[in-house]
Design a protein around this motif. Structure first.
Motif, PDB file in Angstrom:
ATOM      1  N   PRO A 165       4.108  14.479   9.403  1.00 45.46           N
ATOM      2  CA  PRO A 165       4.888  14.278   8.173  1.00 45.46           C
ATOM      3  C   PRO A 165       6.206  15.041   8.323  1.00 45.46           C
ATOM      4  O   PRO A 165       6.257  16.024   9.060  1.00 45.46           O
ATOM      5  CB  PRO A 165       4.016  14.934   7.094  1.00 45.46           C
ATOM      6  N   GLY A 221       0.772  -1.247   0.000  1.00 46.06           N
ATOM      7  CA  GLY A 221       0.000   0.000   0.000  1.00 46.06           C
ATOM      8  C   GLY A 221       0.794   1.282   0.000  1.00 46.06           C
ATOM      9  O   GLY A 221       0.317   2.307   0.512  1.00 46.06           O
ATOM     10  N   SER A 222       2.016   1.233  -0.542  1.00 44.28           N
ATOM     11  CA  SER A 222       2.808   2.457  -0.688  1.00 44.28           C
ATOM     12  C   SER A 222       2.998   3.141   0.676  1.00 44.28           C
ATOM     13  O   SER A 222       2.912   2.492   1.730  1.00 44.28           O
ATOM     14  CB  SER A 222       2.116   3.380  -1.706  1.00 44.28           C
ATOM     15  N   ASP A 223       3.263   4.421   0.665  1.00 45.92           N
ATOM     16  CA  ASP A 223       3.486   5.102   1.950  1.00 45.92           C
ATOM     17  C   ASP A 223       2.225   5.076   2.814  1.00 45.92           C
ATOM     18  O   ASP A 223       2.290   4.888   4.032  1.00 45.92           O
ATOM     19  CB  ASP A 223       3.899   6.556   1.712  1.00 45.92           C
ATOM     20  N   THR A 238       3.819  17.702   1.859  1.00 50.27           N
ATOM     21  CA  THR A 238       3.922  17.749   0.388  1.00 50.27           C
ATOM     22  C   THR A 238       2.931  18.727  -0.226  1.00 50.27           C
ATOM     23  O   THR A 238       3.176  19.267  -1.299  1.00 50.27           O
ATOM     24  CB  THR A 238       3.685  16.337  -0.200  1.00 50.27           C
ATOM     25  N   SER A 278       7.649   5.963   0.231  1.00 50.23           N
ATOM     26  CA  SER A 278       7.240   5.130  -0.903  1.00 50.23           C
ATOM     27  C   SER A 278       8.271   5.275  -2.019  1.00 50.23           C
ATOM     28  O   SER A 278       9.110   6.155  -1.985  1.00 50.23           O
ATOM     29  CB  SER A 278       5.836   5.500  -1.382  1.00 50.23           C
ATOM     30  N   PHE A 319      -1.913  16.056   4.477  1.00 47.78           N
ATOM     31  CA  PHE A 319      -1.620  14.704   4.976  1.00 47.78           C
ATOM     32  C   PHE A 319      -1.753  14.622   6.488  1.00 47.78           C
ATOM     33  O   PHE A 319      -2.395  13.720   7.022  1.00 47.78           O
ATOM     34  CB  PHE A 319      -0.249  14.223   4.478  1.00 47.78           C
ATOM     35  N   TRP A 323      -4.382  12.383   8.800  1.00 46.28           N
ATOM     36  CA  TRP A 323      -4.023  11.495   9.914  1.00 46.28           C
ATOM     37  C   TRP A 323      -4.740  11.924  11.185  1.00 46.28           C
ATOM     38  O   TRP A 323      -5.172  11.083  11.976  1.00 46.28           O
ATOM     39  CB  TRP A 323      -2.501  11.482  10.130  1.00 46.28           C
ATOM     40  N   ASN A 359       7.883  16.218   5.535  1.00 44.88           N
ATOM     41  CA  ASN A 359       7.660  17.262   4.522  1.00 44.88           C
ATOM     42  C   ASN A 359       6.174  17.291   4.194  1.00 44.88           C
ATOM     43  O   ASN A 359       5.617  16.284   3.769  1.00 44.88           O
ATOM     44  CB  ASN A 359       8.450  16.932   3.253  1.00 44.88           C
ATOM     45  N   LYS A 379       8.592   8.639  -5.049  1.00 45.79           N
ATOM     46  CA  LYS A 379       8.895  10.049  -4.792  1.00 45.79           C
ATOM     47  C   LYS A 379      10.302  10.444  -5.233  1.00 45.79           C
ATOM     48  O   LYS A 379      10.540  10.587  -6.417  1.00 45.79           O
ATOM     49  CB  LYS A 379       8.690  10.342  -3.298  1.00 45.79           C
ATOM     50  N   THR A 406       7.664  10.449   3.301  1.00 48.94           N
ATOM     51  CA  THR A 406       7.823  10.001   1.914  1.00 48.94           C
ATOM     52  C   THR A 406       8.437  11.030   0.973  1.00 48.94           C
ATOM     53  O   THR A 406       9.227  10.674   0.121  1.00 48.94           O
ATOM     54  CB  THR A 406       6.504   9.438   1.361  1.00 48.94           C
ATOM     55  N   SER A 407       8.097  12.302   1.111  1.00 47.41           N
ATOM     56  CA  SER A 407       8.707  13.251   0.165  1.00 47.41           C
ATOM     57  C   SER A 407       9.926  13.929   0.767  1.00 47.41           C
ATOM     58  O   SER A 407      10.384  14.951   0.264  1.00 47.41           O
ATOM     59  CB  SER A 407       7.675  14.261  -0.339  1.00 47.41           C
TER      60      SER A 407
HETATM   61  C1  LIG Z   1       3.476  13.423   3.122  1.00 49.20           C
HETATM   62  C2  LIG Z   1       2.810  12.338   2.347  1.00 49.20           C
HETATM   63  N1  LIG Z   1       2.299  11.303   2.991  1.00 49.20           N
HETATM   64  C3  LIG Z   1       1.690  10.292   2.332  1.00 49.20           C
HETATM   65  C4  LIG Z   1       1.571  10.296   0.968  1.00 49.20           C
HETATM   66  C5  LIG Z   1       0.879   9.154   0.285  1.00 49.20           C
HETATM   67  O1  LIG Z   1       1.831   8.445  -0.424  1.00 49.20           O
HETATM   68  P1  LIG Z   1       1.412   7.201  -1.315  1.00 49.20           P
HETATM   69  O2  LIG Z   1       0.446   7.707  -2.321  1.00 49.20           O
HETATM   70  O3  LIG Z   1       2.701   6.740  -1.897  1.00 49.20           O
HETATM   71  O4  LIG Z   1       0.800   6.219  -0.429  1.00 49.20           O
HETATM   72  C6  LIG Z   1       2.080  11.352   0.245  1.00 49.20           C
HETATM   73  C7  LIG Z   1       1.934  11.400  -1.218  1.00 49.20           C
HETATM   74  O5  LIG Z   1       2.137  12.405  -1.847  1.00 49.20           O
HETATM   75  C8  LIG Z   1       2.727  12.395   0.949  1.00 49.20           C
HETATM   76  O6  LIG Z   1       3.243  13.406   0.283  1.00 49.20           O
END
Ligand SMILES: Cc1ncc(COP(=O)(O)O)c(C=O)c1O
Length: 408
Positions: free
Chosen positions: A161, A92-94, A165, A209, A119, A123, A163, A212, A190-191
């Motif tokens: 987070p 499931g990626s990040d 994003t 993930s 983000f 959360w 960063n 990025k 992730t970023s």
């Molecule tokens: C700070 C942050 N968290 C989570 C995600 C979600 O990442 P993913 O789509 O790879 O699950 C992103 C995606 O841009 C992100 O920038």
């Protein structure tokens, strides 16, 4: 090439005078890929990079497991993650990696969640609405700012987070996180990972993930756990049922296999090969420091342009919190400020669309929840010369589309 670029820059600076006819730049970026995810592939990438992928083979056999483990071990080594931390690949990626950590670890104590863009805000809502954790403090800040880091309570678990994003505002360093803390720190990075210096010893959970900073294919998530996070996992079962894809323990013990190439479910070995290609590229260009410098050079190129461009400003209020990956810009010309929110969004959309139609910049509109503006990815896979070539096009697009000034 270089003198012509300098000439173009001068022309674009001059083209800011409203009375002047817009000058269409003559130079185009070689790669107009400035999306904030999936991000540009590494320079020189082609599908040939995946020719060695273990396709049609079981991910449970030794060769495939070794490749999965290689992603984790190479990441760990390149990023300087401490030896006693675990790094593994999860579904499931990040999002998968981070949600898995939230659902597996939280509930033992209060939680502080830092929300200064989309983000963190998501959360915060996960914690209060889905996990329904009663003792949750949401430390908020507007787009462009950080919450007051000094007011974080480290007797709580802390969720943030690195960063943001969607606002281009990042944590400047880990000084605000005490080495001795009762709670855990859980960071969606992730970023930031590979682009920014991460103080691993200050993070108990970090996730990222592949799509990025190294431009991999979006697929699986990277989960990094400190010994204290493992201790929490083994010491107290989460007070809730967990779906299989979130389960990090077996019979009260850490599922160590996840951190040795034994994924919970079936991974894409094509994406694994691509992730490895990105990691090999890091080593080729000189390691994580060199990768960070590439990101800094990209930010510097945008900073130089912003400094001489009166119609834009960084959304980040302070220089030290300016992201070098998701570079977010606000439009500040009086004629733009005078528009209402939907007119602003429509104008930004037109600028972004015009540049995509010209094949000079793809996907540079700000995030849907952020104030209307631009977001330009400056991660390591973007070449600075492509940014240099693209920025005059922004001036041109603004000249073409800017609203007429309001009467004074
Ligand atoms: C700070 C942050 N968290 C989570 C995600 C979600 O990442 P993913 O789509 O790879 O699950 C992103 C995606 O841009 C992100 O920038």
């Amino acid at each position: 090439m270089a003198p012509r670029l300098a000439h173009d820059r001068m022309r674009s600076a001059r083209s800011l005078r409203p009375s002047e006819t817009p000058v269409k730049p003559s130079i185009r970026p070689t790669r107009p890929h400035f999306s904030s995810g999936p991000c540009a592939k590494r320079p020189g990438w082609s599908l040939d990079a995946l020719s060695g992928a273990l396709l049609g083979r079981s991910h449970r056999f030794p060769e495939a497991k070794a490749r999965l483990d290689e992603v984790a071990q190479r990441s760990k080594q390149l990023l300087g993650i401490p030896d006693d931390y675990r790094v593994g690949i999860v579904p499931g990626s990040d999002t998968g990696a981070f949600e898995m950590a939230l659902w597996s670890l939280l509930g033992e104590r209060g939680v502080d969640v830092l929300a200064w863009e989309s983000f963190g805000a998501t959360w915060a809502s996960d914690l209060t609405q889905q996990l329904a954790l009663e003792d949750t403090r949401v430390l908020e800040a507007d787009y462009g700012e950080l919450p007051d880091l000094a007011s974080v309570d480290f007797s709580h678990d802390v969720v943030f987070p690195w960063n943001g994003t969607t606002s281009g505002v990042c944590i400047p360093n880990g000084d605000w996180i005490p080495a001795e803390r009762a709670g855990l720190t859980l960071c969606g990075a992730t970023s930031a990972v590979f682009a920014m210096a991460i103080p691993w010893d200050k993070l108990d959970v970090a996730t990222w993930s592949w799509q990025k900073v190294l431009g991999g294919e979006a697929a699986h998530g990277m989960l990094c756990l400190s010994p204290r996070a493992v201790e929490r996992l083994e010491g107290s079962a989460p007070p809730r049922p967990l779906p299989k894809v979130f389960r990090l323990t077996r019979k009260g013990k850490l599922a160590e296999g996840i951190f040795r190439g034994e994924t919970i479910n079936t991974p894409s070995m094509l994406c694994v090969e691509d992730a490895l290609d990105g990691l090999r590229w890091v080593a080729e260009v000189g390691g994580a420091d060199a990768i960070r410098q590439r990101c800094q050079a990209n930010l510097a190129a945008v900073e130089e342009w912003v400094a001489r461009t009166p119609w834009v400003e960084f959304l980040a209020r302070t220089q030290e919190t300016r992201s070098c990956t998701s570079i977010c810009l606000s439009l500040v010309a009086p004629a733009f400020s005078a528009l209402d929110s939907s007119e602003k969004s429509a104008l930004v959309k037109k600028i972004v669309g015009l540049l995509a139609d010209e094949d000079v910049a793809y996907d540079i509109g700000g995030y849907r929840d952020a104030p209307p503006g631009l977001r330009i990815w400056g991660g390591a896979t973007v070449e600075t010369r492509d940014l240099d070539a693209m920025l005059p096009w922004l001036d041109w697009a603004w000249q073409e589309l800017q609203p007429t000034s309001p009467p004074t």
